[in-house]
Design an enzyme around this catalytic site. Sequence first.
Site, PDB file in Angstrom:
ATOM      1  N   CYS A  78       0.811  -1.230   0.000  1.00 57.39           N
ATOM      2  CA  CYS A  78       0.000   0.000   0.000  1.00 57.39           C
ATOM      3  C   CYS A  78       0.839   1.274   0.000  1.00 57.39           C
ATOM      4  O   CYS A  78       0.329   2.351  -0.267  1.00 57.39           O
ATOM      5  CB  CYS A  78      -0.949  -0.008   1.192  1.00 57.39           C
ATOM      6  SG  CYS A  78      -1.872  -1.529   1.313  1.00 57.39           S
TER       7      CYS A  78
ATOM      8  N   HIS B 272      -3.175   6.790   2.938  1.00 55.95           N
ATOM      9  CA  HIS B 272      -3.618   5.519   2.359  1.00 55.95           C
ATOM     10  C   HIS B 272      -5.005   5.205   2.921  1.00 55.95           C
ATOM     11  O   HIS B 272      -5.243   5.329   4.126  1.00 55.95           O
ATOM     12  CB  HIS B 272      -2.619   4.420   2.723  1.00 55.95           C
ATOM     13  CG  HIS B 272      -3.135   3.047   2.421  1.00 55.95           C
ATOM     14  ND1 HIS B 272      -3.706   2.724   1.214  1.00 55.95           N
ATOM     15  CD2 HIS B 272      -3.197   1.918   3.182  1.00 55.95           C
ATOM     16  CE1 HIS B 272      -4.086   1.454   1.235  1.00 55.95           C
ATOM     17  NE2 HIS B 272      -3.790   0.944   2.416  1.00 55.95           N
TER      18      HIS B 272
ATOM     19  N   ASN C 258     -10.150  -0.416   0.148  1.00 55.76           N
ATOM     20  CA  ASN C 258      -8.691  -0.356   0.173  1.00 55.76           C
ATOM     21  C   ASN C 258      -8.130  -0.897  -1.136  1.00 55.76           C
ATOM     22  O   ASN C 258      -8.174  -2.097  -1.380  1.00 55.76           O
ATOM     23  CB  ASN C 258      -8.184  -1.179   1.366  1.00 55.76           C
ATOM     24  CG  ASN C 258      -6.671  -1.181   1.481  1.00 55.76           C
ATOM     25  OD1 ASN C 258      -5.972  -0.775   0.552  1.00 55.76           O
ATOM     26  ND2 ASN C 258      -6.172  -1.644   2.608  1.00 55.76           N
TER      27      ASN C 258
HETATM   28  N1  ACO Z   1     -18.244  -8.893   9.514  1.00 49.69           N
HETATM   29  C1  ACO Z   1     -18.692  -9.232  10.734  1.00 49.69           C
HETATM   30  N2  ACO Z   1     -17.888  -9.615  11.735  1.00 49.69           N
HETATM   31  C2  ACO Z   1     -16.565  -9.646  11.489  1.00 49.69           C
HETATM   32  C3  ACO Z   1     -16.025  -9.312  10.233  1.00 49.69           C
HETATM   33  C4  ACO Z   1     -16.929  -8.922   9.227  1.00 49.69           C
HETATM   34  N3  ACO Z   1     -16.517  -8.570   7.993  1.00 49.69           N
HETATM   35  N4  ACO Z   1     -14.684  -9.428  10.283  1.00 49.69           N
HETATM   36  C5  ACO Z   1     -14.371  -9.827  11.533  1.00 49.69           C
HETATM   37  N5  ACO Z   1     -15.525  -9.976  12.243  1.00 49.69           N
HETATM   38  C6  ACO Z   1     -15.669 -10.381  13.630  1.00 49.69           C
HETATM   39  C7  ACO Z   1     -14.522 -11.236  14.119  1.00 49.69           C
HETATM   40  O1  ACO Z   1     -14.708 -12.579  13.760  1.00 49.69           O
HETATM   41  C8  ACO Z   1     -14.591 -11.005  15.593  1.00 49.69           C
HETATM   42  O2  ACO Z   1     -15.607 -11.829  16.126  1.00 49.69           O
HETATM   43  P1  ACO Z   1     -15.408 -12.526  17.559  1.00 49.69           P
HETATM   44  O3  ACO Z   1     -15.242 -11.392  18.527  1.00 49.69           O
HETATM   45  O4  ACO Z   1     -16.664 -13.301  17.705  1.00 49.69           O
HETATM   46  O5  ACO Z   1     -14.163 -13.351  17.424  1.00 49.69           O
HETATM   47  C9  ACO Z   1     -15.059  -9.557  15.714  1.00 49.69           C
HETATM   48  O6  ACO Z   1     -15.656  -9.229  14.455  1.00 49.69           O
HETATM   49  C10 ACO Z   1     -13.938  -8.597  15.986  1.00 49.69           C
HETATM   50  O7  ACO Z   1     -12.877  -8.910  15.092  1.00 49.69           O
HETATM   51  P2  ACO Z   1     -11.577  -8.075  15.053  1.00 49.69           P
HETATM   52  O8  ACO Z   1     -10.644  -8.621  14.013  1.00 49.69           O
HETATM   53  O9  ACO Z   1     -11.071  -7.885  16.434  1.00 49.69           O
HETATM   54  O10 ACO Z   1     -12.188  -6.687  14.551  1.00 49.69           O
HETATM   55  P3  ACO Z   1     -11.532  -5.307  14.597  1.00 49.69           P
HETATM   56  O11 ACO Z   1     -12.368  -4.377  15.360  1.00 49.69           O
HETATM   57  O12 ACO Z   1     -10.064  -5.373  14.913  1.00 49.69           O
HETATM   58  O13 ACO Z   1     -11.646  -4.878  13.086  1.00 49.69           O
HETATM   59  C11 ACO Z   1     -10.334  -4.753  11.109  1.00 49.69           C
HETATM   60  C12 ACO Z   1     -11.029  -5.663  12.075  1.00 49.69           C
HETATM   61  C13 ACO Z   1     -11.357  -3.814  10.490  1.00 49.69           C
HETATM   62  C14 ACO Z   1      -9.662  -5.551  10.004  1.00 49.69           C
HETATM   63  C15 ACO Z   1      -9.305  -3.952  11.909  1.00 49.69           C
HETATM   64  O14 ACO Z   1      -8.486  -4.802  12.666  1.00 49.69           O
HETATM   65  C16 ACO Z   1      -8.457  -3.119  11.067  1.00 49.69           C
HETATM   66  O15 ACO Z   1      -8.910  -2.179  10.470  1.00 49.69           O
HETATM   67  N6  ACO Z   1      -7.157  -3.407  11.034  1.00 49.69           N
HETATM   68  C17 ACO Z   1      -6.249  -2.609  10.242  1.00 49.69           C
HETATM   69  C18 ACO Z   1      -5.913  -3.362   9.096  1.00 49.69           C
HETATM   70  C19 ACO Z   1      -6.161  -2.623   7.839  1.00 49.69           C
HETATM   71  O16 ACO Z   1      -6.683  -1.549   7.752  1.00 49.69           O
HETATM   72  N7  ACO Z   1      -5.750  -3.270   6.845  1.00 49.69           N
HETATM   73  C20 ACO Z   1      -5.949  -2.738   5.593  1.00 49.69           C
HETATM   74  C21 ACO Z   1      -5.302  -3.604   4.650  1.00 49.69           C
HETATM   75  S1  ACO Z   1      -3.672  -3.561   4.835  1.00 49.69           S
HETATM   76  C22 ACO Z   1      -3.114  -2.213   4.197  1.00 49.69           C
HETATM   77  O17 ACO Z   1      -3.803  -1.439   3.645  1.00 49.69           O
HETATM   78  C23 ACO Z   1      -1.740  -2.016   4.316  1.00 49.69           C
END
Ligand code: ACO
Length: 327
Positions: free
Chosen positions: A112, A249, A279
């Site tokens: 990214c 980004h 993204n």
């Molecule tokens: N829909 C519904 N529930 C979901 C989904 C979804 N799409 N995805 C995960 N869940 C659930 C999980 O299973 C978990 O359930 P549980 O508590 O029963 O186990 C719960 O939601 C919480 O999951 P987390 O992974 O802890 O959710 P979080 O609040 O951390 O959000 C996310 C996840 C959005 C990916 C976050 O961690 C994030 O934004 N991370 C940054 C990563 C990023 O932005 N990457 C972009 C790509 S990389 C890049 O651009 C370089």
Amino acid sequence: MYDVEIIGTGSYVPENRVTNDDLSKIVDTSDEWIRTRTGIKERRISLTETTADLAVAAARRALDDAGVAAEELDLIIVATVTPDYFFPSTACFVQNSLGASRAACFDISAACTGFIFGLSIASQFIRTGMYQKALIIGAEALSKITDWEDRGTCVLFADGAGAAVIKRGNQGIISEVIGSDGSKGECLECPALPLKNVFIEAEEAKPPHAKMNGREVFKFAVNILPECILKILENTPYTLEDINHIIPHQANLRIIDSAAKKLQVDQAKFYVNLPSYGNTSSASIPIALDEMAKGKLIHKEDLLVLVGFGGGLTYGAMLIKWTIGGK
Ligand code: ACO
């Protein structure tokens, strides 16, 4: 040393719009979850166009915008983690489609942060006097490497391309920071082919899929974004107040909000188009830049910070004075 400026931008996204509701028919998710955790409402997913097709479409628009003919280009760099081929490079496909016969062409892989890395590399060639005009493209068909059964990642990624033409000229690119932390590589990865040949026994390779430790990437991002923004201003006469726009980004609205809070900067300074595109990795910053330029949101002499983070892990920022258009 010569100065370098951006003289044109372009972008292209596939027509096929996929909403959060569409995704909720494929995996166990909901519009509410995706919007509140990420900010994304919809994204574009390619049905027919390859990464090279997206790159060419964005490149044509950038060249048009810059008023530069393809034959004038000395260099084409494509930043992508979703090339159509191991080789030739996507940049060579772009060269052939555009007829940019004089250009040296290669791809780079910085996920990214790829567009910022590409812009930085191309700028060095121009600063030293080796080249005069370069085209930098961030292009991704992330849908090819998305695990459509993994709700944790398939709701995030999307397809698109953005491009910029730079040339020797006014001082547009003022300073830059790029960096990497390979020790955190496994937070965000997509394996390629495993070692396999007639001399060893190896299992059949599975199709490659992106995997992410969302929480680790989140932690990394909320620290590195403000750090990069402050670092880019070091040794310049500018402070945060002087910056007109920050183009981050587009990974997650919560990451952008957190950076704004940490820096105590008005959130309106951060340009956000994530709700419409998701993204798009290396394409996200140049798509946003082009959208702002075409929407007349950037004016001549505005100061911009482009800032990103991504797989590698990588990070980087650019401080740019906009030298085109009117005040
Ligand atoms: N829909 C519904 N529930 C979901 C989904 C979804 N799409 N995805 C995960 N869940 C659930 C999980 O299973 C978990 O359930 P549980 O508590 O029963 O186990 C719960 O939601 C919480 O999951 P987390 O992974 O802890 O959710 P979080 O609040 O951390 O959000 C996310 C996840 C959005 C990916 C976050 O961690 C994030 O934004 N991370 C940054 C990563 C990023 O932005 N990457 C972009 C790509 S990389 C890049 O651009 C370089």
